[in-house]
Motif scaffolding. Structure first.
Motif, PDB file in Angstrom:
ATOM      1  N   GLY A 178       0.790  -1.218   0.000  1.00 26.84           N
ATOM      2  CA  GLY A 178       0.000   0.000   0.000  1.00 26.84           C
ATOM      3  C   GLY A 178       0.825   1.273   0.000  1.00 26.84           C
ATOM      4  O   GLY A 178       0.274   2.369   0.169  1.00 26.84           O
ATOM      5  N   GLU A 179       2.140   1.150  -0.186  1.00 24.44           N
ATOM      6  CA  GLU A 179       2.990   2.331  -0.232  1.00 24.44           C
ATOM      7  C   GLU A 179       2.885   3.003  -1.597  1.00 24.44           C
ATOM      8  O   GLU A 179       2.624   2.343  -2.611  1.00 24.44           O
ATOM      9  CB  GLU A 179       4.445   1.953   0.046  1.00 24.44           C
ATOM     10  N   TRP A 180       3.099   4.303  -1.619  1.00 25.64           N
ATOM     11  CA  TRP A 180       3.149   5.040  -2.870  1.00 25.64           C
ATOM     12  C   TRP A 180       4.594   5.045  -3.352  1.00 25.64           C
ATOM     13  O   TRP A 180       5.514   5.352  -2.604  1.00 25.64           O
ATOM     14  CB  TRP A 180       2.657   6.473  -2.676  1.00 25.64           C
ATOM     15  N   GLN A 181       4.817   4.704  -4.614  1.00 26.09           N
ATOM     16  CA  GLN A 181       6.174   4.619  -5.141  1.00 26.09           C
ATOM     17  C   GLN A 181       6.321   5.480  -6.393  1.00 26.09           C
ATOM     18  O   GLN A 181       5.388   5.609  -7.190  1.00 26.09           O
ATOM     19  CB  GLN A 181       6.531   3.166  -5.463  1.00 26.09           C
ATOM     20  N   ILE A 182       7.515   6.038  -6.539  1.00 22.93           N
ATOM     21  CA  ILE A 182       7.861   6.832  -7.714  1.00 22.93           C
ATOM     22  C   ILE A 182       8.996   6.115  -8.428  1.00 22.93           C
ATOM     23  O   ILE A 182      10.021   5.790  -7.818  1.00 22.93           O
ATOM     24  CB  ILE A 182       8.293   8.255  -7.323  1.00 22.93           C
ATOM     25  N   THR A 183       8.814   5.846  -9.721  1.00 22.91           N
ATOM     26  CA  THR A 183       9.835   5.164 -10.516  1.00 22.91           C
ATOM     27  C   THR A 183      10.145   5.989 -11.769  1.00 22.91           C
ATOM     28  O   THR A 183       9.347   6.861 -12.165  1.00 22.91           O
ATOM     29  CB  THR A 183       9.375   3.759 -10.927  1.00 22.91           C
ATOM     30  N   ASP A 184      11.273   5.688 -12.386  1.00 20.69           N
ATOM     31  CA  ASP A 184      11.579   6.342 -13.660  1.00 20.69           C
ATOM     32  C   ASP A 184      11.078   5.462 -14.799  1.00 20.69           C
ATOM     33  O   ASP A 184      10.429   4.431 -14.578  1.00 20.69           O
ATOM     34  CB  ASP A 184      13.073   6.650 -13.775  1.00 20.69           C
ATOM     35  N   ALA A 185      11.387   5.869 -16.023  1.00 12.82           N
ATOM     36  CA  ALA A 185      10.869   5.148 -17.191  1.00 12.82           C
ATOM     37  C   ALA A 185      11.359   3.708 -17.265  1.00 12.82           C
ATOM     38  O   ALA A 185      10.688   2.839 -17.816  1.00 12.82           O
ATOM     39  CB  ALA A 185      11.252   5.907 -18.462  1.00 12.82           C
ATOM     40  N   SER A 186      12.533   3.444 -16.677  1.00 11.96           N
ATOM     41  CA  SER A 186      13.080   2.086 -16.705  1.00 11.96           C
ATOM     42  C   SER A 186      12.540   1.210 -15.585  1.00 11.96           C
ATOM     43  O   SER A 186      12.850   0.026 -15.517  1.00 11.96           O
ATOM     44  CB  SER A 186      14.609   2.150 -16.607  1.00 11.96           C
ATOM     45  N   GLY A 187      11.748   1.790 -14.677  1.00  7.82           N
ATOM     46  CA  GLY A 187      11.223   1.050 -13.551  1.00  7.82           C
ATOM     47  C   GLY A 187      12.066   1.151 -12.297  1.00  7.82           C
ATOM     48  O   GLY A 187      11.752   0.525 -11.275  1.00  7.82           O
ATOM     49  N   MET A 188      13.139   1.945 -12.341  1.00  2.11           N
ATOM     50  CA  MET A 188      13.993   2.121 -11.172  1.00  2.11           C
ATOM     51  C   MET A 188      13.235   2.860 -10.080  1.00  2.11           C
ATOM     52  O   MET A 188      12.622   3.901 -10.319  1.00  2.11           O
ATOM     53  CB  MET A 188      15.259   2.895 -11.535  1.00  2.11           C
ATOM     54  N   LEU A 189      13.286   2.330  -8.866  1.00  2.00           N
ATOM     55  CA  LEU A 189      12.575   2.932  -7.741  1.00  2.00           C
ATOM     56  C   LEU A 189      13.348   4.154  -7.244  1.00  2.00           C
ATOM     57  O   LEU A 189      14.512   4.046  -6.843  1.00  2.00           O
ATOM     58  CB  LEU A 189      12.413   1.906  -6.617  1.00  2.00           C
ATOM     59  N   LEU A 190      12.690   5.300  -7.246  1.00  2.00           N
ATOM     60  CA  LEU A 190      13.322   6.549  -6.840  1.00  2.00           C
ATOM     61  C   LEU A 190      12.907   6.972  -5.426  1.00  2.00           C
ATOM     62  O   LEU A 190      13.715   7.525  -4.682  1.00  2.00           O
ATOM     63  CB  LEU A 190      12.976   7.675  -7.822  1.00  2.00           C
ATOM     64  N   ALA A 191      11.656   6.720  -5.077  1.00  2.00           N
ATOM     65  CA  ALA A 191      11.163   7.133  -3.763  1.00  2.00           C
ATOM     66  C   ALA A 191       9.988   6.266  -3.349  1.00  2.00           C
ATOM     67  O   ALA A 191       9.224   5.775  -4.192  1.00  2.00           O
ATOM     68  CB  ALA A 191      10.747   8.603  -3.779  1.00  2.00           C
ATOM     69  N   THR A 192       9.866   6.062  -2.044  1.00  2.00           N
ATOM     70  CA  THR A 192       8.745   5.328  -1.453  1.00  2.00           C
ATOM     71  C   THR A 192       8.088   6.212  -0.410  1.00  2.00           C
ATOM     72  O   THR A 192       8.775   6.815   0.413  1.00  2.00           O
ATOM     73  CB  THR A 192       9.225   4.021  -0.795  1.00  2.00           C
ATOM     74  N   ILE A 193       6.770   6.268  -0.451  1.00  2.00           N
ATOM     75  CA  ILE A 193       6.023   7.117   0.468  1.00  2.00           C
ATOM     76  C   ILE A 193       5.037   6.255   1.254  1.00  2.00           C
ATOM     77  O   ILE A 193       4.186   5.583   0.662  1.00  2.00           O
ATOM     78  CB  ILE A 193       5.246   8.222  -0.272  1.00  2.00           C
ATOM     79  N   THR A 194       5.183   6.254   2.569  1.00  2.00           N
ATOM     80  CA  THR A 194       4.181   5.611   3.421  1.00  2.00           C
ATOM     81  C   THR A 194       3.097   6.631   3.687  1.00  2.00           C
ATOM     82  O   THR A 194       3.357   7.673   4.294  1.00  2.00           O
ATOM     83  CB  THR A 194       4.800   5.148   4.752  1.00  2.00           C
ATOM     84  N   PRO A 195       1.870   6.383   3.238  1.00  2.00           N
ATOM     85  CA  PRO A 195       0.815   7.391   3.386  1.00  2.00           C
ATOM     86  C   PRO A 195       0.417   7.597   4.838  1.00  2.00           C
ATOM     87  O   PRO A 195       0.640   6.728   5.692  1.00  2.00           O
ATOM     88  CB  PRO A 195      -0.350   6.806   2.571  1.00  2.00           C
ATOM     89  N   PRO A 196      -0.166   8.742   5.144  1.00  2.00           N
ATOM     90  CA  PRO A 196      -0.669   8.979   6.503  1.00  2.00           C
ATOM     91  C   PRO A 196      -1.732   7.946   6.866  1.00  2.00           C
ATOM     92  O   PRO A 196      -2.371   7.350   5.990  1.00  2.00           O
ATOM     93  CB  PRO A 196      -1.282  10.386   6.412  1.00  2.00           C
ATOM     94  N   LEU A 197      -1.941   7.740   8.158  1.00  2.00           N
ATOM     95  CA  LEU A 197      -2.980   6.801   8.593  1.00  2.00           C
ATOM     96  C   LEU A 197      -4.343   7.186   8.022  1.00  2.00           C
ATOM     97  O   LEU A 197      -5.171   6.317   7.743  1.00  2.00           O
ATOM     98  CB  LEU A 197      -3.041   6.779  10.120  1.00  2.00           C
ATOM     99  N   LEU A 198      -4.580   8.476   7.841  1.00  2.00           N
ATOM    100  CA  LEU A 198      -5.878   8.913   7.320  1.00  2.00           C
ATOM    101  C   LEU A 198      -6.088   8.511   5.862  1.00  2.00           C
ATOM    102  O   LEU A 198      -7.203   8.597   5.359  1.00  2.00           O
ATOM    103  CB  LEU A 198      -6.017  10.432   7.451  1.00  2.00           C
TER     104      LEU A 198
END
Length: 247
Positions: free
Chosen positions: A32-52
């Motif tokens: 359920g984490e939000w992830q940001i990747t580049d065009a090649s699929g490389m993981l750049l950032a992971t965001i754990t959303p707020p409890l809300l």
């Protein structure tokens, strides 16, 4: 890897800056984490959303709400102190601390079932039992007075099971049922409720945890260097079901 515990509002501003660049993608991890990747699929950032925002399948960052959902917070302590707050779009617009004399000053033990077992003739015990009854009625009366429960998308509470169930046995019932699907227990071991504690709980519910795996590929934002909003050691074991002690 860089870690940032930041408010949701700041995280959303950062995401707008991130996705101003082309070639980046948004995805949801199996956890359920939000992830940001580049065009090649490389993981750049992971965001754990707020409890809300947890358990919400947000398919694209643009679908993130501008403001958090309206939220009701209830902190109930066995010792006779309660903290109530209402968050509207992330801002605390209502708050109240309620106190009643429900414990013996020297021993500090809560008074719920004491008169059912012993001490029925003691004037102090009768006073504390009367104050305990008024304590829960005060809470529910304040909630009814605010008239915000119908607008709340979520209700977060902290209380031991005996205290929580006693709330629904009061003469003036709360503006929600014990089976209300909006109810969530706050996963924190909290001190006596105060306005400061209400603010800390509010920040905790709105806190986003950002992990930047490759900083060189993402824009920086000075506001990301925000101190942690919740002090270490504030977490608690969900198995805590301790109830009242009789005095």
């Amino acid at each position: 890897m860089e870690h940032y515990p930041i408010p949701y509002a700041i995280c959303r501003v950062w995401l707008e800056e991130v996705f101003a660049s082309t070639g980046l993608h948004w995805q949801i991890s199996p956890l359920g984490e939000w992830q940001i990747t580049d065009a090649s699929g490389m993981l750049l950032a992971t965001i754990t959303p707020p409890l809300l925002f947890q358990n919400q399948n947000i398919l694209h960052w643009e679908h993130l709400p501008t403001h958090p959902p309206n939220t009701l917070i209830l902190l109930l302590e066995a010792g006779g102190t309660a903290g109530l707050a209402y968050l509207e779009e992330g801002a605390m617009v209502q708050h109240k601390i309620i106190r009643r004399y429900t414990v013996r000053k020297k021993q500090g033990k809560a008074q719920l079932n004491h008169l059912k077992t012993r001490g029925k003739s003691k004037a102090g015990s009768r006073v504390r039992l009367a104050e305990t009854i008024l304590f829960f009625e005060d809470i529910n009366q304040k909630l009814l007075e605010w008239e915000v429960a119908p607008q709340a998308s979520q209700i977060w509470y902290s209380a031991t099971p005996p205290v929580w169930h006693r709330l629904f046995q009061a003469k003036a019932a709360p503006p929600f049922t014990v089976q209300d699907p909006r109810l969530h227990k706050i996963p924190l071991d909290l001190p006596t409720p105060t306005l400061e504690v209400l603010g800390q709980v509010s920040d905790f519910l709105l806190q986003t945890k950002l992990q930047i795996h490759r900083p060189q590929h993402l824009p920086t934002l000075s506001l990301l260097h925000t101190p942690a909003l919740v002090q270490p050691g504030f977490q608690f074991d969900d198995s805590d079901t301790e109830g009242f002690d009789a005095d």
